[in-house]
Design a protein around this motif. Structure first.
Motif, PDB file in Angstrom:
ATOM      1  N   ILE A 169      43.082  48.457 -44.126  1.00  0.00           N
ATOM      2  CA  ILE A 169      43.700  47.317 -43.439  1.00  0.00           C
ATOM      3  C   ILE A 169      43.383  47.346 -41.950  1.00  0.00           C
ATOM      4  O   ILE A 169      43.053  46.322 -41.345  1.00  0.00           O
ATOM      5  CB  ILE A 169      45.225  47.319 -43.668  1.00  0.00           C
ATOM      6  N   ALA A 170      43.473  48.530 -41.338  1.00  0.00           N
ATOM      7  CA  ALA A 170      43.190  48.653 -39.905  1.00  0.00           C
ATOM      8  C   ALA A 170      41.736  48.316 -39.606  1.00  0.00           C
ATOM      9  O   ALA A 170      41.429  47.643 -38.614  1.00  0.00           O
ATOM     10  CB  ALA A 170      43.530  50.064 -39.423  1.00  0.00           C
ATOM     11  N   LEU A 171      40.821  48.782 -40.447  1.00  0.00           N
ATOM     12  CA  LEU A 171      39.397  48.478 -40.249  1.00  0.00           C
ATOM     13  C   LEU A 171      39.134  46.982 -40.396  1.00  0.00           C
ATOM     14  O   LEU A 171      38.328  46.410 -39.650  1.00  0.00           O
ATOM     15  CB  LEU A 171      38.548  49.265 -41.240  1.00  0.00           C
ATOM     16  N   LEU A 172      39.806  46.341 -41.342  1.00  0.00           N
ATOM     17  CA  LEU A 172      39.643  44.903 -41.527  1.00  0.00           C
ATOM     18  C   LEU A 172      40.158  44.141 -40.307  1.00  0.00           C
ATOM     19  O   LEU A 172      39.485  43.229 -39.798  1.00  0.00           O
ATOM     20  CB  LEU A 172      40.385  44.447 -42.785  1.00  0.00           C
ATOM     21  N   ALA A 173      41.347  44.503 -39.834  1.00  0.00           N
ATOM     22  CA  ALA A 173      41.913  43.844 -38.655  1.00  0.00           C
ATOM     23  C   ALA A 173      41.006  44.027 -37.449  1.00  0.00           C
ATOM     24  O   ALA A 173      40.770  43.096 -36.663  1.00  0.00           O
ATOM     25  CB  ALA A 173      43.310  44.394 -38.364  1.00  0.00           C
ATOM     26  N   MET A 174      40.482  45.232 -37.290  1.00  0.00           N
ATOM     27  CA  MET A 174      39.599  45.519 -36.165  1.00  0.00           C
ATOM     28  C   MET A 174      38.320  44.707 -36.256  1.00  0.00           C
ATOM     29  O   MET A 174      37.819  44.189 -35.248  1.00  0.00           O
ATOM     30  CB  MET A 174      39.281  47.008 -36.127  1.00  0.00           C
ATOM     31  N   ALA A 175      37.757  44.585 -37.444  1.00  0.00           N
ATOM     32  CA  ALA A 175      36.525  43.808 -37.624  1.00  0.00           C
ATOM     33  C   ALA A 175      36.738  42.345 -37.249  1.00  0.00           C
ATOM     34  O   ALA A 175      35.877  41.719 -36.615  1.00  0.00           O
ATOM     35  CB  ALA A 175      36.047  43.921 -39.071  1.00  0.00           C
ATOM     36  N   VAL A 176      37.910  41.810 -37.611  1.00  0.00           N
ATOM     37  CA  VAL A 176      38.197  40.399 -37.324  1.00  0.00           C
ATOM     38  C   VAL A 176      38.361  40.169 -35.827  1.00  0.00           C
ATOM     39  O   VAL A 176      37.716  39.300 -35.236  1.00  0.00           O
ATOM     40  CB  VAL A 176      39.462  39.944 -38.077  1.00  0.00           C
ATOM     41  N   VAL A 177      39.223  40.958 -35.173  1.00  0.00           N
ATOM     42  CA  VAL A 177      39.509  40.712 -33.754  1.00  0.00           C
ATOM     43  C   VAL A 177      38.305  41.032 -32.866  1.00  0.00           C
ATOM     44  O   VAL A 177      38.028  40.308 -31.898  1.00  0.00           O
ATOM     45  CB  VAL A 177      40.750  41.497 -33.287  1.00  0.00           C
ATOM     46  N   SER A 178      37.578  42.110 -33.187  1.00  0.00           N
ATOM     47  CA  SER A 178      36.409  42.450 -32.364  1.00  0.00           C
ATOM     48  C   SER A 178      35.291  41.431 -32.564  1.00  0.00           C
ATOM     49  O   SER A 178      34.583  41.082 -31.610  1.00  0.00           O
ATOM     50  CB  SER A 178      35.919  43.862 -32.685  1.00  0.00           C
ATOM     51  N   GLY A 179      35.137  40.942 -33.805  1.00  0.00           N
ATOM     52  CA  GLY A 179      34.123  39.924 -34.064  1.00  0.00           C
ATOM     53  C   GLY A 179      34.410  38.639 -33.312  1.00  0.00           C
ATOM     54  O   GLY A 179      33.510  38.037 -32.707  1.00  0.00           O
ATOM     55  N   LEU A 180      35.674  38.201 -33.323  1.00  0.00           N
ATOM     56  CA  LEU A 180      36.052  36.991 -32.591  1.00  0.00           C
ATOM     57  C   LEU A 180      35.869  37.176 -31.091  1.00  0.00           C
ATOM     58  O   LEU A 180      35.376  36.277 -30.391  1.00  0.00           O
ATOM     59  CB  LEU A 180      37.500  36.623 -32.904  1.00  0.00           C
ATOM     60  N   ALA A 181      36.278  38.351 -30.583  1.00  0.00           N
ATOM     61  CA  ALA A 181      36.181  38.600 -29.143  1.00  0.00           C
ATOM     62  C   ALA A 181      34.728  38.658 -28.678  1.00  0.00           C
ATOM     63  O   ALA A 181      34.383  38.112 -27.625  1.00  0.00           O
ATOM     64  CB  ALA A 181      36.899  39.906 -28.794  1.00  0.00           C
TER      65      ALA A 181
END
Length: 234
Positions: free
Chosen positions: A20-32
């Protein structure tokens, strides 16, 4: 609850938490990165970059916040990954966790360069070159820190390969991803004008691990008598 089930629970929770943490990180870092920084910053054109940042300063601030959240998640995810791979080799798993946590700290230092940009934009005598210098400093510090992230991935790859509950091919992909990040990180430091992006080709190991943890990896079984985790039904 049997001893086997008691041993199994922390591994399952750690696997799901890490996924879950890796998924959240992938989403926010990708958007940023791709949704904000890549769209607002024009490499080598300080005037246009300042103009675009002023027109979308709010979006830029959200992007910086996204990067900061991703860095914090980098630190957070180090713990469940340590728990998940600890049965394979506690020393290597601990080193891998520390590499990721310290990388997260370096990433935060890099983000501080971006956080200083809005105050420069608000000044009356803003120098476009100074703004672009801050953004370039963020990129340089981040890429230098990727050497730690590369080591983290390589160690995870070793642990995955040696375990009896993560497919060996995922371990291989993680090592390849780590080598790609290491080449880019050292390239920036050692080669003037380095422009390759090897990690864009080799990065797939971590997202594959993330998907596996979310879909199947959290449901590993644990043998009794301390023989360690294995695939369900083994």
């Amino acid at each position: 609850m049997t001893a086997s089930e008691t041993t199994r629970q922390p591994i399952r929770r750690a696997g799901l938490t890490a996924g879950i943490a890796l998924l959240a990180m992938a989403v926010v870092s990708g958007l940023a990165n791709f949704g904000v920084l890549e769209t607002l910053v024009t490499e080598g054109d300080a005037e246009r970059t300042v103009r675009d940042l002023r027109e979308a300063e709010g979006l830029f601030r959200y992007g910086v916040t996204g990067f900061l959240l991703a860095a914090l998640l980098d630190v957070v995810v180090a713990w469940p990954l340590l728990v998940y791979f600890k049965p394979v080799n506690e020393g290597v798993a601990t080193l891998a966790a520390w590499c990721r946590a310290v990388y997260g700290g370096v990433f935060i230092v890099a983000i501080a360069q971006l956080a200083a940009v809005p105050s420069l934009l608000g000044g009356t005598g803003v120098l476009p070159a100074e703004v672009l210098s801050k953004i370039n400093a963020f990129d340089d510090i981040w890429k230098a820190g990727l050497s730690l992230f590369a080591l983290h991935l390589a160690l995870l790859g070793y642990l995955a390969y040696k375990s009896r509950y993560v497919p060996r091919w995922i371990g291989v992909l993680l090592v390849i991803a780590g080598l790609g990040y290491l080449v880019d990180s050292l390239g920036v430091l050692l080669v003037p004008g380095y422009s390759l992006d090897v990690a864009m080709v080799t990065f797939v190991g971590e997202p594959v691990l993330m998907i596996w943890l979310l879909v199947k990896g959290w449901n590993v079984a644990v043998h009794e008598r301390g023989r360690g985790p294995s695939r369900p039904g083994s």
